[in-house]
Each structure stands twice: as structure tokens, then as C-alpha cells.
Enzyme design. Structure first.
Site, PDB file in Angstrom:
ATOM      1  N   GLU A 189       0.426  -1.053  -0.102  1.00 20.52           N
ATOM      2  CA  GLU A 189       0.131  -0.145   0.092  1.00 20.52           C
ATOM      3  C   GLU A 189       0.687   1.228  -0.222  1.00 20.52           C
ATOM      4  OE1 GLU A 189      -3.033   0.275   0.094  1.00 20.52           O
ATOM      5  OE2 GLU A 189      -3.229  -2.150  -0.026  1.00 20.52           O
ATOM      6  N   CYS A 202      -2.601   9.001   2.848  1.00 20.72           N
ATOM      7  CA  CYS A 202      -2.351   8.025   1.477  1.00 20.72           C
ATOM      8  C   CYS A 202      -3.363   8.733   0.157  1.00 20.72           C
ATOM      9  CB  CYS A 202      -2.348   6.627   1.204  1.00 20.72           C
ATOM     10  SG  CYS A 202      -3.415   6.314   1.912  1.00 20.72           S
TER      11      CYS A 202
HETATM   12  P1  NAD Z   1       7.959   5.576   4.637  1.00 23.78           P
HETATM   13  O1  NAD Z   1       8.153   4.544   3.234  1.00 23.78           O
HETATM   14  O2  NAD Z   1       8.802   6.130   4.760  1.00 23.78           O
HETATM   15  O3  NAD Z   1       8.216   4.529   5.973  1.00 23.78           O
HETATM   16  C1  NAD Z   1       7.075   3.336   6.192  1.00 23.78           C
HETATM   17  C2  NAD Z   1       7.404   2.286   6.882  1.00 23.78           C
HETATM   18  O4  NAD Z   1       9.005   1.268   6.787  1.00 23.78           O
HETATM   19  C3  NAD Z   1       8.435   2.831   7.803  1.00 23.78           C
HETATM   20  O5  NAD Z   1       7.534   2.544   9.863  1.00 23.78           O
HETATM   21  C4  NAD Z   1       9.757   3.133   8.219  1.00 23.78           C
HETATM   22  O6  NAD Z   1      10.386   3.049   9.559  1.00 23.78           O
HETATM   23  C5  NAD Z   1       9.439   2.119   7.439  1.00 23.78           C
HETATM   24  N1  NAD Z   1      10.927   1.595   6.672  1.00 23.78           N
HETATM   25  C6  NAD Z   1      12.056   2.925   5.968  1.00 23.78           C
HETATM   26  N2  NAD Z   1      12.987   2.465   5.979  1.00 23.78           N
HETATM   27  C7  NAD Z   1      12.859   1.533   5.370  1.00 23.78           C
HETATM   28  C8  NAD Z   1      13.500   0.227   5.025  1.00 23.78           C
HETATM   29  N3  NAD Z   1      14.781   1.136   3.781  1.00 23.78           N
HETATM   30  N4  NAD Z   1      13.315  -1.033   4.992  1.00 23.78           N
HETATM   31  C9  NAD Z   1      12.315  -1.839   5.953  1.00 23.78           C
HETATM   32  N5  NAD Z   1      11.622  -0.626   5.948  1.00 23.78           N
HETATM   33  C10 NAD Z   1      11.898   0.552   5.566  1.00 23.78           C
HETATM   34  O7  NAD Z   1       6.687   6.344   4.990  1.00 23.78           O
HETATM   35  P2  NAD Z   1       6.180   7.193   6.001  1.00 23.78           P
HETATM   36  O8  NAD Z   1       6.607   8.521   5.245  1.00 23.78           O
HETATM   37  O9  NAD Z   1       6.006   6.830   7.788  1.00 23.78           O
HETATM   38  O10 NAD Z   1       4.152   7.216   5.567  1.00 23.78           O
HETATM   39  C11 NAD Z   1       4.477   8.116   4.333  1.00 23.78           C
HETATM   40  C12 NAD Z   1       4.213   7.655   3.455  1.00 23.78           C
HETATM   41  O11 NAD Z   1       3.027   5.816   2.907  1.00 23.78           O
HETATM   42  C13 NAD Z   1       3.526   7.970   2.641  1.00 23.78           C
HETATM   43  O12 NAD Z   1       3.480   8.211   1.270  1.00 23.78           O
HETATM   44  C14 NAD Z   1       1.552   7.793   2.653  1.00 23.78           C
HETATM   45  O13 NAD Z   1       1.400   7.751   0.693  1.00 23.78           O
HETATM   46  C15 NAD Z   1       2.368   5.853   2.342  1.00 23.78           C
HETATM   47  N6  NAD Z   1       0.709   5.702   2.889  1.00 23.78           N
HETATM   48  C16 NAD Z   1       0.183   5.019   2.356  1.00 23.78           C
HETATM   49  C17 NAD Z   1      -1.004   3.770   2.634  1.00 23.78           C
HETATM   50  C18 NAD Z   1      -2.326   3.598   1.686  1.00 23.78           C
HETATM   51  O14 NAD Z   1      -2.803   2.969   2.387  1.00 23.78           O
HETATM   52  N7  NAD Z   1      -1.519   2.833   0.481  1.00 23.78           N
HETATM   53  C19 NAD Z   1      -1.946   4.049   3.777  1.00 23.78           C
HETATM   54  C20 NAD Z   1      -0.788   5.073   4.620  1.00 23.78           C
HETATM   55  C21 NAD Z   1       0.518   6.206   4.523  1.00 23.78           C
END
Ligand code: NAD
Length: 484
Positions: A258, A292
Site C-alpha cells: 500500500e 495517502c
Molecule cells: P515510509 O515509506 O518512509 O515508511 C514506512 C515504514 O517503512 C516505516 O515503518 C519506516 O520505518 C519503514 N522503513 C523505512 N525505510 C525502510 C527500509 N529501508 N526498510 C524497511 N522499512 C523501512 O513512509 P512514511 O513516511 O512513514 O508514511 C508516509 C507514506 O505512506 C506516504 O507515501 C503515504 O502515501 C503512504 N501511505 C500509504 C497508504 C496506503 O494505504 N496506500 C496508507 C498510509 C500511508
């Protein structure tokens, strides 16, 4: 409403790792901040390699017996978790608001929505469909059944720390999978509180584990290369999703993704303007724009553009910003100063490229990660339209024909959700079918619903959460052919 969680609800203020049904210390701790004043709320345990290994071992050991549990048992645990979460919603909402910064009404709305995933999947746990057929040639019987995929890694973002966790934990429990949840570093307290709720609801030890690794990238990479791990369910940015898809490809791990969005909000010239403004306020400002699903590009057809923009800007100007937990606040802080600064940079860049600020657009004085409700009139090629802003900023573009509206709506790599406003349902439906997104809202500002399949196309993701589809992200389909 409780004023502080520590004293009144200590069990919702968990700061240790949750492994094998026990609360354990980590290797060290990391501070969690209140983004409205940057004070430290709590120090949360970090997991070293040995803790990640312990979580894997616990989830693996519990896997076979959990998969064999009667669906009714799993269903009733989820139902109980729904009831506890609903009863404690005010306290949990306060915690969400505190670590995430969002306004309390948004936090309360999220907690109720989050609890609904437990209720929905309690109902789904006992309804996994199967199939028994004659083959067309009549030579055999075709049996189709579904089995839990097994140990799943759940990774969640900071913007909906409760709902993004329950949207994964709910179907994983319903399906009979064990799991390790890795919440976002900015908002681990909510995930730990949910683990506490699940423990009280009767989840057996090892089934749900929550860890915050010291070094996220290497720890997650190691898990994705461990043969005990069978499934990855990720919610977060497209950028990180792409890295994880590459990592998961080595062992061909099943992935549900997602990812980011850049939602168009298209207002046709026959729309009810007041209703469209109301819908946009929800689609843009729910969660302070950090969703999102947030309307990120507003396209308004020329005949109504001036009136629409005037009314929308007035509603944005009236939006009350401040510390999320305070009375009457509608727009809280972003999760961190770093995230807030990203929003400010996108606005500055947009203005430098010809965008005209109608309201907002300047950093407020004082501490905290605040950014005001902002409306910018921009041309269709303004750079802000290519980014997920993830804040309370609405770029507004005027367009002429319906075809142009569709082309503009489809002009990004994202395809999560889109919004269409029109009083002519045929016209709105034609547009809904032509827009490339996994979800389309017609004359509504919010359509997220645990009973509906949530997910995107293009670079917004793979798979669906919620609805009848959600449980299948945690099930394998098995075909058994029987000689007859
Ligand atoms: P992010 O991608 O920075 O982080 C998401 C998760 O991934 C966090 O737990 C983070 O610690 C982890 N992470 C970061 N780098 C990683 C790596 N190298 N390996 C493994 N895990 C890692 O996103 P964010 O800033 O926390 O959230 C915002 C984003 O999430 C936005 O782009 C938003 O659109 C998206 N989002 C999507 C949905 C959906 O259902 N499509 C819902 C909510 C948020």
C-alpha cells in the site's frame, strides 16, 4: 476525556518490545516526541539483532498451532479486541494525537476506524470461501481451499499509526498467520498499545510480536532473507516499497504493497459547489492532509472555478490550527519538523514556479511542526502536482473539457484514489471509469471503509486491504485435484 495516559491508563503506555507474549527491554531506547512542542513523550525500546531473532523464532514456533486454531476462536479474539479498543477509544486517541500531532477529532476518528478492522475481520475469519466443482471434462473433482500463508512481516507508516496496524493485524489473525509488526519510528506507542489490547483479548503468545529495530534497513532485509518469513505486508512510501520489493524478490516473498498517492479531486461544472467544497475539506484536511488518500491536486472546470476557489479558500482560512489535543483544534502538527519542512519546501518551489498563494503558505512562528492550511492557484505543469505533499496544501488548477480533466487526473505515476464531483451521475461514472486509480469517490470526500477493498494501481501499490479481498493477502490458494 483523560488528560494524561500514564496515570489513568498505564497499560496503554507500553514502551518495551512485545515478543512471544512478553514485554521485554531492548538494546537501548529511542525518544518519541510530541511534534506540537517537541517535548519527549516516552523512551521506547529498540530491538538489536537478538530481539529480531527472538521475534522470528517466537512467531515461527507459534505458526503451526495458530494456523490449526478453529476460525471461531480467532474470530472471537478479534471481536474482543474490537470491544476493548472501542471502550478505550478516548485514551488511545489521545495517545495517537500526542505522538502523531494530529487533531483529536482526527485521532478519535482513526481509532474508531481502526477498531472496525478488528470487527470486520472477526466476521470474515469464519467465512473463508472454498470451492468444489466437476472439471469440465468430468475426469476429476476440483477442490479449492485456502491456507494461512504463514509468518508475516507487517510494516506501517506514521500517518495512521492505529488503522494501518489493525488493517494488517485483523486479516492476519483472521487468516491464521503469526506476525511481526514493525511500526514507524515516529509513532511506535500506538502500535505497542494495540499489542497490549490484543494480549488482553487473548492472542496466544508468539502470534503477534511488535519490534522497533535499531537499524531498520538491515534488520528488515535480514528478515526478508530468512526462510521462516513467508509474507510481507507494507504500507508506506512508494520509494521504500520499491526497495522492499527488490529485497523480497530474492526469496520470492509474497508482497502486499500500500504505497503513496497523489489524488486528483475533479470538480465538474455541474457540481453542487457547496457540497464539493465540503467534500474537498474532508478529502484534503482529514488527518491534516497526511493521508495517502488526501486530495493532492484540485482540478476545477472553468465556469465554476472562481466561485469554487473563493469558497474553498474561505473554508481553509477558517480552519483552526494548534496543538492537536486542545479544544476546538482542527489542524494539528505534522509528525516532525523534518516532514513539515518538506511541505514548506514544496510550497516555496511551487510559488517560485508561478503558483499564487490564496491563503496560508508561510511558516508560523514558535515551536512545533506546524504548517497552515494553504491554497495555491497553479498552472497544470506546476512542479507541486508531481509530488505527494502529505500536508494541508491544496494546489488548484483550472481546466476546460472533461477529456482534459481525465488527462490531467491521469498525469502522475500514482493511482490510489480519485474524487469526482458532478450532479450528472452518468458523466461522473464515465470519468470514474476513465481515471486510473484503484478507488474513485463520487460526490464524497471519504470512502475508506473496512468493508471495501482499499488499494491502488500504477505505483500506488499491489494488492488490496479490507473488504473481502483483505484476508486473501494472508492466504494461499490451494487446488486439490481428485480422481473420480
Ligand atoms: P515510509 O515509506 O518512509 O515508511 C514506512 C515504514 O517503512 C516505516 O515503518 C519506516 O520505518 C519503514 N522503513 C523505512 N525505510 C525502510 C527500509 N529501508 N526498510 C524497511 N522499512 C523501512 O513512509 P512514511 O513516511 O512513514 O508514511 C508516509 C507514506 O505512506 C506516504 O507515501 C503515504 O502515501 C503512504 N501511505 C500509504 C497508504 C496506503 O494505504 N496506500 C496508507 C498510509 C500511508
Amino acid at each position: 476525556m483523560a488528560t494524561f495516559l500514564h496515570s489513568e491508563y498505564p497499560h496503554l503506555m507500553r514502551t518495551q518490545l512485545f515478543i512471544n507474549g512478553e514485554w521485554v527491554d531492548g538494546s537501548k531506547t529511542t525518544p518519541v516526541y510530541d511534534p506540537s512542542d517537541l517535548s519527549v513523550i516516552a523512551d521506547v525500546a529498540l530491538a538489536a539483532d537478538i530481539h529480531c531473532e527472538a521475534a522470528l523464532a517466537a512467531a515461527d514456533a507459534a505458526s503451526a498451532s495458530w494456523a490449526a486454531t478453529a476460525p471461531r476462536v480467532r474470530s472471537e479474539i478479534l471481536r474482543k479486541a474490537f470491544e476493548i479498543m472501542t471502550a478505550e477509544a478516548d485514551y488511545l486517541a489521545e495517545l495517537v494525537s500526542k505522538e502523531n500531532g494530529k487533531a483529536l477529532p482526527d485521532a478519535k476518528g482513526e481509532v474508531i476506524y481502526a477498531a472496525e478492522f478488528f470487527r470486520w475481520f472477526a466476521e470474515e475469519a469464519v467465512r473463508t470461501p472454498g470451492d468444489f466443482r466437476k472439471s469440465p471434462s468430468g475426469d476429476k473433482r476440483i477442490l479449492v481451499t485456502h491456507q494461512p500463508i504463514g509468518l508475516s512481516l507487517l510494516i506501517t507508516p506514521w500517518n495512521f499509526p492505529a488503522a494501518m496496524a489493525t488493517r494488517k493485524i485483523g486479516p492476519a489473525i483472521a487468516a491464521g498467520c503469526t506476525m511481526i509488526l514493525k511500526p514507524a519510528g515516529e509513532t511506535p506507542l500506538t502500535a505497542l498499545a494495540i499489542a497490549d489490547i490484543l494480549q488482553r483479548a487473548g492472542v496466544p503468545k508468539g502470534v503477534v510480536n511488535v519490534i522497533l529495530p535499531e537499524k531498520t534497513g538491515p534488520a528488515i532485509s535480514a528478515m526478508l532473507h530468512d526462510p521462516r518469513l513467508k509474507n510481507l505486508s507494507f504500507t508506506g512510501s512508494t520509494e521504500v516499497g520499491r526497495i522492499l520489493l527488490r529485497e523480497a524478490s530474492d526469496r520470492v516473498i509474497r508482497c502486499s504493497m500500500e504505497l503513496g498517492g497523489n489524488a486528483p479531486f475533479v470538480v465538474l461544472d455541474d457540481a453542487n459547489i457547496d457540497e464539493a467544497v465540503k467534500g474537498l475539506m474532508l478529502a484534503k484536511m482529514r488527518n491534516g492532509g497526511a493521508a495517502c488518500t488526501a486530495a493532492n491536486r484540485v482540478y476545477v472546470q472553468r465556469p465554476i472555478a472562481a466561485e469554487f476557489t473563493k469558497k474553498f479558500s474561505a473554508a481553509m482560512t477558517a480552519f483552526v490550527m494548534g496543538r492537536g489535543r486542545d479544544e476546538g483544534i482542527q489542524l494539528g502538527a505534522s509528525v516532525s519538523v523534518k516532514e513539515r519542512n518538506k511541505i514548506a519546501e514544496l510550497v516555496d518551489q511551487s510559488v517560485a514556479s508561478g503558483g499564487k498563494v490564496i491563503t496560508g503558505g508561510t511558516l508560523p512562528e514558535g515551536p512545533g511542526a506546524f504548517y497552515p492550511a494553504t491554497v495555491i492557484e497553479v498552472a497544470a505543469d506546476n512542479p507541486i502536482l508531481n509530488h505527494e505533499v502529505f500536508g494541508p496544501v491544496a494546489p488548484v488548477v483550472t481546466f476546460d473539457t472533461d477529456e482534459e480533466g481525465i488527462t490531467l487526473a491521469n498525469s502522475t505515476d500514482y493511482g490510489l484514489i480519485s474524487y469526482v464531483y458532478s450532479e450528472d451521475l452518468k458523466r461522473a461514472l464515465r470519468m470514474a471509469e476513465a481515471i486510473e486509480s484503484g478507488m474513485v469517490a463520487i460526490n464524497r470526500g471519504v470512502i475508506s471503509d473496512p468493508a471495501a477493498p482499499f488499494g491502488g494501481v500504477k505505483q500506488s501499490g499491489l494488492g488490496r486491504e479490507g473488504g473481502f479481498d483483505g484476508i486473501h493477502e494472508f492466504l494461499e490458494t490451494k487446488y486439490i485435484g481428485v480422481e473420480i
